[in-house]
Design an enzyme around this catalytic site. Structure first.
Site, PDB file in Angstrom:
ATOM      1  N   LYS A 121       2.318   1.053  -5.971  1.00 15.69           N
ATOM      2  CA  LYS A 121       1.668   2.046  -5.365  1.00 15.69           C
ATOM      3  C   LYS A 121       2.391   3.519  -5.597  1.00 15.69           C
ATOM      4  CE  LYS A 121       1.507   5.146  -1.379  1.00 15.69           C
ATOM      5  NZ  LYS A 121       2.642   5.852  -0.822  1.00 15.69           N
ATOM      6  N   ASP A 139      -2.204   2.338   0.090  1.00 17.70           N
ATOM      7  CA  ASP A 139      -1.169   2.012   0.708  1.00 17.70           C
ATOM      8  C   ASP A 139      -1.684   1.264   2.243  1.00 17.70           C
ATOM      9  OD1 ASP A 139      -2.358   4.146   2.324  1.00 17.70           O
ATOM     10  OD2 ASP A 139      -0.672   5.341   2.027  1.00 17.70           O
TER      11      ASP A 139
END
Length: 214
Positions: A121, A139
């Site tokens: 991420k 996320d």
């Protein structure tokens, strides 16, 4: 309504509401963005932005940061949480950037994801926002919204990222993930969500079998 039709409508709504979107984390270059994203793990962007000015005053580039005692870094970033782990990662990744990459953040997926404290991420945010490489950082917040909107049945962010990349055009990914974040904060929070007035959940939340109310 198919899942693709829903995705197309959601994209249109987000474009109307957020034609331009700033990067929520304050930064001046790829390195400060990388560190800010690392700090944002399990921490709000607002808090990170309050902490980073003091951190940049201490050191705002890898060579300076690697020379700082980890205790000094930790003292500054303590409000972000997980400070022992994050401070050690910041110091070590700074050393690696200096010794292996000439002090520059590499524009390479594998290299980024090999750095301490940097997962997929974080690498996705840096690749998309610092280098303009198409990426769809997912996320827990984007995962929650994608599931709520019926765009994925994934139980984790990996599956959700794959589903979203299939539904939205590649040229939209870098902007779209920010649009979803801003929309979630303003209209579609995890708690206190007003479905009837939500521009996305209002029209679709009760009509689509693909959507589950949260």
């Amino acid at each position: 309504m198919t899942k693709q039709e829903k995705a197309d409508d959601i994209h249109r709504i987000l474009e109307e509401l957020y034609p331009t979107v700033p990067v929520p984390l304050d930064h001046v270059d790829p390195y400060t963005l990388l560190v800010a994203v690392l700090l944002s793990a399990q921490c709000t962007d607002v808090r990170v932005n309050k902490v980073t000015p003091a951190l940049w005053a201490l050191a705002d580039e890898p060579r300076l940061m690697m020379e700082q005692p980890v205790e000094d870094i930790r003292a500054i970033i303590r409000p972000c949480g997980l400070s022992p782990t994050k401070s050690a990662a910041i110091k070590e990744l700074s050393r690696i950037l200096v010794e292996d990459y000439g002090g520059e953040v590499p524009q390479d997926w594998a290299a980024l994801e090999s750095l301490p404290g940097v997962g997929h991420k974080t690498a996705s945010v840096v690749m998309s926002q610092a280098f303009g490489v198409p990426a769809f950082p997912v996320d827990t917040h984007i995962h929650r919204l994608a599931y709520r909107w019926g765009l994925t049945t994934g139980k984790n962010v990996v599956k959700t990222e794959k589903d979203l990349k299939r539904l939205f055009p590649e040229e939209s990914w870098n902007k779209l993930h920010l649009q979803i974040i801003f929309f979630g904060r303003e209209y579609c929070p995890a708690r206190g969500h007003r479905m009837k007035t939500c521009p996305i959940c209002g029209p679709y939340g009760r009509r689509s079998l693909l959507n589950k109310e949260q």
